[in-house]
Enzyme design. Structure first.
Site, PDB file in Angstrom:
ATOM      1  N   GLU A  37       0.916  -1.148   0.139  1.00 28.55           N
ATOM      2  CA  GLU A  37       0.175  -0.016  -0.138  1.00 28.55           C
ATOM      3  C   GLU A  37       0.827   1.324  -0.067  1.00 28.55           C
ATOM      4  O   GLU A  37       1.694   1.522   0.984  1.00 28.55           O
ATOM      5  CB  GLU A  37      -1.083   0.076   1.331  1.00 28.55           C
ATOM      6  CG  GLU A  37      -1.772   1.213   1.286  1.00 28.55           C
ATOM      7  CD  GLU A  37      -2.697   1.349   0.130  1.00 28.55           C
ATOM      8  OE1 GLU A  37      -2.477   2.735  -0.721  1.00 28.55           O
ATOM      9  OE2 GLU A  37      -3.663   0.519  -0.455  1.00 28.55           O
ATOM     10  N   GLY A  42      -6.541   0.706   4.135  1.00 28.96           N
ATOM     11  CA  GLY A  42      -8.064   0.930   4.208  1.00 28.96           C
ATOM     12  C   GLY A  42      -8.603   1.391   2.921  1.00 28.96           C
ATOM     13  O   GLY A  42      -9.869   1.407   2.708  1.00 28.96           O
ATOM     14  N   GLY A  43      -7.583   2.154   2.196  1.00 34.12           N
ATOM     15  CA  GLY A  43      -8.036   2.598   0.681  1.00 34.12           C
ATOM     16  C   GLY A  43      -9.024   3.654   0.708  1.00 34.12           C
ATOM     17  O   GLY A  43      -9.333   4.389   1.937  1.00 34.12           O
ATOM     18  N   LYS A  54     -20.319   8.683   5.949  1.00 33.82           N
ATOM     19  CA  LYS A  54     -21.281   8.367   6.746  1.00 33.82           C
ATOM     20  C   LYS A  54     -21.358   8.951   8.337  1.00 33.82           C
ATOM     21  O   LYS A  54     -22.194   9.161   9.037  1.00 33.82           O
ATOM     22  CB  LYS A  54     -21.135   6.755   7.087  1.00 33.82           C
ATOM     23  CG  LYS A  54     -21.428   5.909   5.808  1.00 33.82           C
ATOM     24  CD  LYS A  54     -22.559   6.512   4.934  1.00 33.82           C
ATOM     25  CE  LYS A  54     -22.477   6.269   3.424  1.00 33.82           C
ATOM     26  NZ  LYS A  54     -21.488   6.731   2.730  1.00 33.82           N
ATOM     27  N   GLY A 186     -22.949  16.596 -10.461  1.00 30.79           N
ATOM     28  CA  GLY A 186     -23.510  15.160 -10.840  1.00 30.79           C
ATOM     29  C   GLY A 186     -24.303  14.936  -9.565  1.00 30.79           C
ATOM     30  O   GLY A 186     -24.310  15.337  -8.235  1.00 30.79           O
ATOM     31  N   SER A 187     -25.361  14.017  -9.984  1.00 32.82           N
ATOM     32  CA  SER A 187     -26.558  13.760  -9.326  1.00 32.82           C
ATOM     33  C   SER A 187     -26.453  12.351  -8.842  1.00 32.82           C
ATOM     34  O   SER A 187     -27.575  11.688  -8.418  1.00 32.82           O
ATOM     35  CB  SER A 187     -27.761  14.356  -9.417  1.00 32.82           C
ATOM     36  OG  SER A 187     -28.105  13.670 -10.751  1.00 32.82           O
ATOM     37  N   GLY A 188     -25.597  11.713  -8.777  1.00 28.86           N
ATOM     38  CA  GLY A 188     -25.512  10.105  -8.422  1.00 28.86           C
ATOM     39  C   GLY A 188     -25.370  10.072  -6.798  1.00 28.86           C
ATOM     40  O   GLY A 188     -25.646  11.063  -6.042  1.00 28.86           O
ATOM     41  N   HIS A 460     -43.784  -7.118  13.974  1.00 27.69           N
ATOM     42  CA  HIS A 460     -44.775  -6.098  14.084  1.00 27.69           C
ATOM     43  C   HIS A 460     -44.698  -5.215  15.370  1.00 27.69           C
ATOM     44  O   HIS A 460     -44.592  -5.831  16.465  1.00 27.69           O
ATOM     45  CB  HIS A 460     -46.356  -6.432  13.831  1.00 27.69           C
ATOM     46  CG  HIS A 460     -47.079  -5.379  13.926  1.00 27.69           C
ATOM     47  ND1 HIS A 460     -47.474  -4.453  12.797  1.00 27.69           N
ATOM     48  CD2 HIS A 460     -48.119  -4.839  14.919  1.00 27.69           C
ATOM     49  CE1 HIS A 460     -48.416  -3.433  13.213  1.00 27.69           C
ATOM     50  NE2 HIS A 460     -48.611  -3.851  14.386  1.00 27.69           N
TER      51      HIS A 460
END
Length: 481
Positions: A37, A42-43, A54, A186-188, A460
């Site tokens: 690496e 962790g890339g 997140k 961009g709207s991805g 439920h």
């Protein structure tokens, strides 16, 4: 030297999730493994993608919830004016990245994997070159090599990056400042998630999409419903069918918008910042692929379903590739699955991957998720295979848990075969859609039919009943036909 007279049984190029899972799985099965690496362990996902974004979405989402006075008042709650500290939100993301990266590194070390720092490349069959960070260059031998070098943000021609006023998601996750007005190209899923973050923290957003509609990669029904809240319901000015033909950094940033068909300039914008969210490109340029005669397709490395690298359509012995660099499904969990499958095949256990059963999610508020065929793909499949396609819709507004949360804006679309009842795909927009899609992904993986699935009992009241209702509606179509 290992027992095979190689320096390593396996060398992995790249320590993102694909490389990590491959290396760890191989070491757990007794192989001598080295992983190379050149950047952070962790890339992309850990350092510049899934993990920090997140964390930002979690913090900004709470700000949005607490600032939504109308929603809270319906629950009988009256909150004080909301304050937040940008730096502490950024620190939350940075601390999470550090923790996940440290845990990943320690997990590899405990497994006995040798971590080699530097730039890796191929040097012919079963040979890997390593230029260490101190400049030393050496050649290593390995019985098998897995390429897992990932991807980088794509910056279209005409856009100049300065990493401060014009930047990609790599820089955006640091949240170094909050521009008063930011344009997102961009709207991805990347553009949508950052629009969610920025609007929650008080920024005005202009979203620029080159294709004819905003959210072009999403199911049209899902996009129509989701855009009402995620775009139209927020401080976002969305422009479709226009190209950001030139972007010049500065104060302000200048943007030239052109008609996508004629390429004539139609508008000029001056904003405080621009986030370029136009997708990703494979990191394959510096791998010396020509040393093994591998030809890429737009930079992507061709592989078969066992993760073997292909040369003129034929698998190359002892060379494998996984993750974004293969261009199959550019998702962290896809890379991880590919890494494990590659090692299984190295070990002699024949395994292939089913991309149609791998789910994808966009972590906006509410979330969007999907798995399997799109409606267009399902119609093509039904025409080719000669079966009738079934489509049912299940709405969150009929779900007790969603109503209790006052979050009933949502839809699930389920696609299935009307002859066998086999599930073909699903698309969900609504509260916790990213979690709900896993149930459908499992059904796809197991090739289950909607009649059997409709008999499974769901708790439920939970959001999972949205999926249950869809299964029952689909089963009813089968039994009544």
């Amino acid at each position: 030297m290992s027992k095979t007279n190689f320096d390593f049984d396996l060398i992995v190029l790249g320590a993102g999730y694909g490389g990590f899972d491959a290396a760890k799985h191989a070491a757990a099965h007794g192989l001598k493994v080295g992983i190379i690496e050149s950047r952070e362990m962790g890339g992309t996902c850990v350092n510049r993608g899934c993990v920090p974004s997140k964390a930002l979405l979690a913090a900004s989402g709470k700000v949005r919830d607490l600032a939504d006075k109308d929603h809270l008042s319906k629950l009988g709650i009256h909150a004080a004016p909301i304050r937040f500290e940008r730096q502490k939100i950024a620190d939350h993301a940075n601390n999470l990245v550090s923790n996940v990266r440290d845990n990943l590194t320690k997990a590899l070390e405990r497994s006995g994997v040798s971590i080699l720092r530097g730039q890796g490349r191929l040097e012919g069959h079963q040979r890997v070159g390593l230029r260490e960070n101190n400049g030393v260059d050496r050649i290593l031998s390995a019985k098998n090599v897995i390429i897992a070098t990932g991807s980088d943000p794509f910056v279209p021609p005409g856009i100049e990056i300065d990493s401060r006023t014009v930047f990609t998601s790599d820089e955006a996750v640091s949240l170094e400042w909050l521009p008063r007005w930011i344009a997102i190209i961009g709207s991805g899923y990347i553009g949508l998630e950052f629009a969610d973050i920025y609007t929650a923290l008080g920024c005005e957003v202009t979203m620029i999409e080159a294709l004819e509609r905003v959210m072009p990669t999403f199911d049209p029904d899902i996009a129509k419903m989701a855009s009402r809240k995620l775009i139209e319901g927020r401080d976002i000015d969305a422009k479709a069918n226009v190209l950001a033909s030139k972007v010049s950094p500065g104060c302000p940033v200048k943007i030239e918008l052109s008609d996508i068909n004629t390429r004539e300039m139609v508008e000029e914008l001056e904003v405080d910042a621009v986030l370029v969210a136009t997708g990703r490109v494979p990191s394959s340029k510096n791998l010396n692929l020509k040393s093994v005669s591998v030809e890429t397709n737009r930079g992507f490395i061709p592989i078969d379903e066992s993760m073997r690298v292909l040369v003129k359509g034929q698998p190359l012995p002892n060379l494998w590739a996984v993750g974004d660099v293969t261009g199959k499904l550019m998702l962290a969990h896809t890379a991880a699955a590919q890494g494990t499958i590659a090692v299984e095949n190295i070990l002699g256990n024949h395994r292939e991957i089913d991309y149609k059963s791998i789910p994808a999610a966009t972590f906006t508020h509410p979330e969007i998720s999907s798995v399997g065929f799109s409606e267009t793909e399902a119609k093509e499949e039904s025409s080719k295979e000669g079966f009738e396609l079934g489509i049912v819709r299940s709405y969150f507004k009929a779900n007790s848990k969603a109503l209790a949360e006052l979050e009933s804006d949502g839809l699930m679309k389920l696609l299935f075969r009307k002859d066998t009842g086999e599930v073909l795909g699903a698309h969900i927009y609504g509260l916790h859609a990213a979690d709900l899609i896993q149930e459908v992904a499992n059904a796809l993986s197991r090739k289950q039919n909607v009649v059997d699935l409709s008999l499974e009992v769901h708790t439920h009241p939970t959001l999972s009943e949205v999926v249950e209702v869809a299964y029952k509606q689909a089963a009813q179509q089968l039994t009544s036909s």
